[in-house]
Design a protein around this motif. Sequence first.
Motif, short mmCIF file in Angstrom:
data_model
loop_
_atom_site.label_atom_id
_atom_site.label_comp_id
_atom_site.label_asym_id
_atom_site.label_seq_id
_atom_site.Cartn_x
_atom_site.Cartn_y
_atom_site.Cartn_z
N ALA A 151 -6.88 1.52 -1.54
CA ALA A 151 -5.94 1.01 -2.14
C ALA A 151 -6.56 -0.34 -2.26
O ALA A 151 -5.76 -0.41 -3.97
N ILE A 158 0.72 -1.15 -0.02
CA ILE A 158 -0.02 0.32 -0.21
C ILE A 158 1.14 1.48 0.11
O ILE A 158 0.88 2.34 -1.04
N LYS A 210 -5.52 4.77 3.61
CA LYS A 210 -5.29 4.33 2.68
C LYS A 210 -5.69 3.11 2.25
O LYS A 210 -5.22 2.53 0.88
N ALA A 211 -5.96 2.17 2.75
CA ALA A 211 -6.01 0.65 2.73
C ALA A 211 -7.63 0.90 1.96
O ALA A 211 -7.70 0.22 0.51
#
Length: 179
Positions: free
Chosen positions: A116, A7, A112-113
């Motif tokens: 992604a 990531i 962020k996860a």
Amino acid sequence: MRFTIAIDEELSFIFPMPEMAEEIFDVLNQNRQHLGEFLDFIPKTKTIDDEKTYLKMKLQGMVNETDCLFVIAKKETLIGMIDLHFIDKEIKKAEIGYWLAKDYTKQGIMKKAVRALCTYAFDTLELKKLSIRAVQENQASNQVARASGFTFVGTLRQDSLLYGEPRNLCLYERLSTDS
């Protein structure tokens, strides 16, 4: 050896395997109070075998192309999970679910996860629409959806049961064409 997708320099997705059940269960077990507030599967996950059964079910869903599950890791430490479920290959849509250990919240990790996972879903799986449903009172999950580029569509009144009580869900959507 674990199959991972980076990531960023610290965070990655790890492809889950049944052998990881104990490690995942330990994270769940250490975060029961935190996660159990809005996730009613937490009290039902009582043993490592329960987690192993869940992982096998999700892996079968991956074979059937109805699910896509990843463990979230910071460096080599497992800190949460994220998935696509209810994948509909014909309509090209799916729903996202996620959880994160308490010590890793409020750091932008889940944002962020989710971003992604959106990239993976749109670019690799060629999906066109993703949605997130969050219990209305779960401010953190609602904030993640908004911060990850999802548009609030509306409130689904009494659309879910949480510990036997009807709850409103906030519905968020993101299209592959959204920036």
